[in-house]
Design an enzyme around this catalytic site. Structure first.
Site, mmCIF file in Angstrom:
data_model
loop_
_atom_site.group_PDB
_atom_site.id
_atom_site.type_symbol
_atom_site.label_atom_id
_atom_site.label_comp_id
_atom_site.label_asym_id
_atom_site.label_seq_id
_atom_site.Cartn_x
_atom_site.Cartn_y
_atom_site.Cartn_z
ATOM 1 N N GLU A 1 1.084 -1.129 -0.232
ATOM 2 C CA GLU A 1 -0.030 -0.122 -0.141
ATOM 3 C C GLU A 1 1.102 1.444 0.593
ATOM 4 O OE1 GLU A 1 -2.589 -0.237 3.283
ATOM 5 O OE2 GLU A 1 -3.585 -2.371 2.236
ATOM 6 N N HIS B 1 -8.874 9.524 3.894
ATOM 7 C CA HIS B 1 -8.641 8.723 2.924
ATOM 8 C C HIS B 1 -8.971 8.784 2.006
ATOM 9 C CE1 HIS B 1 -8.346 4.468 0.413
ATOM 10 N NE2 HIS B 1 -7.847 4.358 1.829
ATOM 11 N N ARG C 1 -0.883 9.067 2.056
ATOM 12 C CA ARG C 1 -2.745 9.381 2.595
ATOM 13 C C ARG C 1 -2.606 10.871 1.904
ATOM 14 N NH1 ARG C 1 -5.352 5.250 5.570
ATOM 15 N NH2 ARG C 1 -4.773 3.357 4.685
ATOM 16 N N HIS D 1 -11.285 9.226 7.352
ATOM 17 C CA HIS D 1 -10.637 8.163 7.956
ATOM 18 C C HIS D 1 -10.535 7.718 8.824
ATOM 19 C CE1 HIS D 1 -9.888 4.229 6.335
ATOM 20 N NE2 HIS D 1 -8.397 3.955 6.735
ATOM 21 N N ARG E 1 -0.592 8.586 9.480
ATOM 22 C CA ARG E 1 -0.367 7.276 9.602
ATOM 23 C C ARG E 1 -0.411 6.310 8.296
ATOM 24 N NH1 ARG E 1 -4.127 2.911 9.829
ATOM 25 N NH2 ARG E 1 -5.904 4.740 7.982
HETATM 26 P P1 FAD Z 1 -13.255 0.261 16.168
HETATM 27 O O1 FAD Z 1 -12.894 -1.085 15.719
HETATM 28 O O2 FAD Z 1 -14.160 1.459 15.633
HETATM 29 O O3 FAD Z 1 -14.741 -0.308 17.513
HETATM 30 C C1 FAD Z 1 -14.968 1.013 18.432
HETATM 31 C C2 FAD Z 1 -15.724 0.172 19.826
HETATM 32 O O4 FAD Z 1 -16.127 0.978 20.586
HETATM 33 C C3 FAD Z 1 -16.881 -0.109 19.188
HETATM 34 O O5 FAD Z 1 -17.633 -1.242 19.523
HETATM 35 C C4 FAD Z 1 -18.183 1.039 19.722
HETATM 36 O O6 FAD Z 1 -19.283 0.250 19.819
HETATM 37 C C5 FAD Z 1 -17.943 0.939 20.787
HETATM 38 N N1 FAD Z 1 -18.020 2.669 21.185
HETATM 39 C C6 FAD Z 1 -17.832 3.382 20.885
HETATM 40 N N2 FAD Z 1 -18.037 4.567 22.318
HETATM 41 C C7 FAD Z 1 -18.648 3.947 22.632
HETATM 42 C C8 FAD Z 1 -19.404 4.903 23.798
HETATM 43 N N3 FAD Z 1 -19.159 5.577 24.612
HETATM 44 N N4 FAD Z 1 -20.144 3.093 25.248
HETATM 45 C C9 FAD Z 1 -19.840 2.227 24.325
HETATM 46 N N5 FAD Z 1 -18.917 1.226 23.735
HETATM 47 C C10 FAD Z 1 -18.552 2.617 22.890
HETATM 48 N N6 FAD Z 1 -6.969 0.261 9.709
HETATM 49 C C11 FAD Z 1 -5.847 -1.015 9.126
HETATM 50 O O7 FAD Z 1 -4.780 -1.438 9.892
HETATM 51 N N7 FAD Z 1 -6.419 -1.851 8.313
HETATM 52 C C12 FAD Z 1 -6.730 -1.210 6.738
HETATM 53 O O8 FAD Z 1 -7.191 -2.187 6.258
HETATM 54 C C13 FAD Z 1 -8.228 -0.378 7.376
HETATM 55 N N8 FAD Z 1 -9.355 -0.751 6.979
HETATM 56 C C14 FAD Z 1 -9.894 0.392 7.531
HETATM 57 C C15 FAD Z 1 -10.986 0.618 6.635
HETATM 58 C C16 FAD Z 1 -11.876 1.576 7.098
HETATM 59 C C17 FAD Z 1 -12.956 1.403 6.332
HETATM 60 C C18 FAD Z 1 -12.141 2.051 7.772
HETATM 61 C C19 FAD Z 1 -13.140 2.984 8.651
HETATM 62 C C20 FAD Z 1 -11.465 2.059 8.815
HETATM 63 C C21 FAD Z 1 -9.590 1.430 8.407
HETATM 64 N N9 FAD Z 1 -9.185 0.922 9.162
HETATM 65 C C22 FAD Z 1 -8.084 0.581 8.779
HETATM 66 C C23 FAD Z 1 -8.742 1.434 10.832
HETATM 67 C C24 FAD Z 1 -8.696 0.659 11.771
HETATM 68 O O9 FAD Z 1 -9.966 -0.003 11.067
HETATM 69 C C25 FAD Z 1 -8.933 1.331 12.729
HETATM 70 O O10 FAD Z 1 -9.176 2.134 13.296
HETATM 71 C C26 FAD Z 1 -8.971 0.332 14.165
HETATM 72 O O11 FAD Z 1 -9.970 -0.937 13.475
HETATM 73 C C27 FAD Z 1 -9.929 0.505 15.238
HETATM 74 O O12 FAD Z 1 -9.673 -0.440 16.020
HETATM 75 P P2 FAD Z 1 -10.623 -0.320 17.925
HETATM 76 O O13 FAD Z 1 -10.958 -1.286 17.900
HETATM 77 O O14 FAD Z 1 -9.871 1.322 18.314
HETATM 78 O O15 FAD Z 1 -12.296 1.093 17.488
HETATM 79 C C1 SIN Z 2 -7.047 0.738 2.696
HETATM 80 O O1 SIN Z 2 -7.006 -0.421 2.757
HETATM 81 O O2 SIN Z 2 -6.860 1.485 1.749
HETATM 82 C C2 SIN Z 2 -7.084 0.934 4.724
HETATM 83 C C3 SIN Z 2 -5.860 0.728 5.173
HETATM 84 C C4 SIN Z 2 -6.169 2.090 6.303
HETATM 85 O O3 SIN Z 2 -7.146 2.943 6.408
HETATM 86 O O4 SIN Z 2 -5.347 1.088 6.461
#
Ligand code: FAD
Ligand code: SIN
Length: 521
Positions: A112, A240, A287, A348, A383
């Protein structure tokens, strides 16, 4: 009052992977404000970056991360994250996550933007869904882990709730649990905990166009800020470059960067390549550079999107690696094998967040922050793609080691008061909330987006102030509900982004201001 050793707020990769490790040291209660599956994690496409084979090395991945972060990343944190990457990927595999392999049995690694090697492990173009499902399967069968869906964390409990004055200068703030909305009794109850883990994800919904699901409203960041914990780096919001242009869809559907890694090329509306004008790395520049280039092209053409041309891709690779993207495009009449895909940048990822040390510990005792809501120092000013799932895993592991050491010496706090709802009434008019959300998103997108200026930021600050005052007044008199809390948290998060952006008198990485042209131009 419910008492647990570990209270985990969030069911994405950060919360679930912490819970699966902490269960060895005590009982875990994991709450999520929606269903377990509705997380950013679930939507991750590209994959997870890790050093697996020659010719890749830890040093190369470290260097790529530092370059992407504009040398603002913390070198120690970068080294820790990258050198622990291989082990943490093994954890995922042990929990059942299935990464694609080549016919020779080696992991099929993708490339990527900003990566000098092929190092992104993936499961087709639905890596996040695979991780989310497998981690959830492990957690839900574990008797040591209680999972509560649709429970909303409203506030963290600190000395403040015991009548002690707490300011941002207090050095001994401690967290004793959280006030949480229980949907079954429709009331807020206190959950006491020895360790609280904030894993609440991102902030995308403070912007009008985002790839993030509706749960990403900056709740954890705003809660920790209110509890007087340190927040940093909020000016670095990553857009993104390539979300599918389809204004009716929210969240915006992502077109993974891995598609550019496989050969897709950005083109303007006349079908001409334009990235070389901006960066010699072309469509695979980092990015921040690509998003700004697209923003500039859209301003030149006056149109709302550019194109991503994937027509030249090997058909086998396209259909076997990106089936989800192909069928999503087809569902809105775009045959990506024959037509160019209209794309637009979308909010993003938050590179900043709750300050944590190398053990995931915040500046508040007994309180950890993990995943996207945390600022470990890995991302600096921008990032590197696919470093975020990795960061969540590495710091969940480290935070668990730290918390497990301390848990035996922590006792439950006595005297935690019940939630005080006296004098509040039900808010009958949702429009008071929905309109403020729309105004907030419009202010942030127009004034605090990819390209900023001092004037735009000041305007945003002044307008946000009005929404802040109105929201606080409404919150004080209303029975607490999820929508009013989310609005309050989004206002708090937007304030932190603007505050940090105003303070930064330079263009760096994701923070680009026309008033401070980059030094290397
Ligand atoms: P999340 O997975 O967002 O989970 C947050 C949790 O907190 C949820 O369960 C939510 O309900 C809970 N929550 C929030 N507020 C409260 C509250 N007040 N009370 C109770 N619960 C609450 N990163 C990569 O490294 N590779 C990728 O390929 C990639 N692709 C991506 C594609 C997309 C479309 C997106 C949006 C992001 C992508 N990212 C990628 C970024 C990555 O997915 C996220 O940064 C990562 O998944 C975040 O994980 P997390 O556990 O911190 O939060
Ligand atoms: C993507 O698949 O382009 C997202 C990857 C990322 O947010 O790290």
């Amino acid at each position: 009052m419910k008492q647990v050793d570990f209270l985990v707020i969030g069911s994405g990769i950060a919360g679930l992977s912490f819970a699966l490790k902490a269960r060895n040291y005590g009982n875990v209660c994991l709450i999520t404000k929606d269903t377990v599956q509705e997380t950013s994690t679930r939507y991750a496409q590209g994959g997870i970056a890790a050093v697996m084979y020659d010719p890749d090395t830890y040093d190369k991945h470290i260097q790529d991360t530092m370059i992407a972060g504009c040398e603002l990343s913390d070198p120690e944190i970068v080294r820790i994250t990258i050198t622990e990457s291989t082990e943490r990927v093994k954890d995922l595999v042990q929990w059942g996550v299935d990464f694609d392999k080549t016919t020779s049995g080696r992991y099929d690694l993708a490339k990527e933007g900003g990566h000098s090697e092929f190092r992104v492990l993936h499961h087709k173009d639905e890596t996040g869904l695979e991780i989310q499902q497998k981690l959830y399967m492990q957690a839900k069968k574990d008797p040591q882990i209680e999972i509560l869906e649709n429970y909303f964390a409203v506030e963290l409990i600190t000395q403040h709730h015991l009548g002690v004055i707490v300011t941002k200068h207090s050095t001994d703030i401690a967290c004793y649990g959280a006030y949480v909305y229980n949907p079954h009794i429709q009331k807020i109850e206190a959950i006491a905990a020895k360790s609280v883990i904030v894993a609440t994800g991102g902030i995308g919904n403070v912007y009008a166009n985002t790839t993030n699901p509706i749960i990403s409203t900056g709740d954890g960041i705003a809660m920790v800020h209110r509890a007087k914990g340190l927040i940093r780096g909020m000016e670095f919001v990553q857009f993104h470059p390539t979300a599918l242009y389809h204004p009716a869809t929210r969240p915006a559907f992502l077109i993974t960067e891995a598609l550019r890694g496989a050969g897709a090329i950005l083109k303007d509306l006349r079908g001409n390549e334009f990235m070389q004008k901006y960066d010699k790395r072309g469509s695979l520049a980092t990015r921040d550079v690509v998003a700004r280039a697209i923003d500039s092209e859209m301003k030149i053409s006056g149109e709302d999107h550019v194109y991503l041309d994937a027509r030249g891709l090997d058909k086998f690779i396209f259909f076997s690696h990106f089936p989800n993207i192909y069928s999503k495009c087809l569902s809105i009449g775009i045959d990506a094998a024959k037509d160019m895909i209209p794309v637009v940048p979308a909010a993003h990822f938050s590179c900043g967040g709750i300050y944590v040390d190398k053990w995931g510990a915040t500046t508040i005792k007994n309180l950890y922050a993990l995943g996207e809501c945390a600022s470990t120092g890995l991302h600096g000013a921008n990032r590197l793609a696919s470093n975020s799932l990795l960061e969540s895993l590495v710091f969940s592991h480290r935070a668990c080691e730290h918390a497990a050491q301390r848990i035996k010496s922590v006792t439950f706090q006595e005297g935690i008061p019940l939630w005080d709802a006296e004098g509040t009434v039900s808010n009958e008019e949702m429009v008071l909330i929905t309109q403020s959300v729309k105004e907030l998103q419009s202010i942030m997108s127009n004034y605090v987006g990819i390209v900023r200026s001092d004037l735009r930021l000041q305007r945003a600050f002044d307008r946000l102030n009005i929404i802040h005052r109105e929201t606080e007044t409404l919150y004080q008199r209303s029975v607490v509900t999820k929508p009013i809390c989310e609005l309050r948290n989004m206002v708090g998060t937007a304030y932190l982004i603007i505050r940090e952006a105003i303070k930064r008198k330079e263009s760096l990485g994701l923070h680009y201001s026309i008033d401070y042209p980059p030094k290397n131009n």
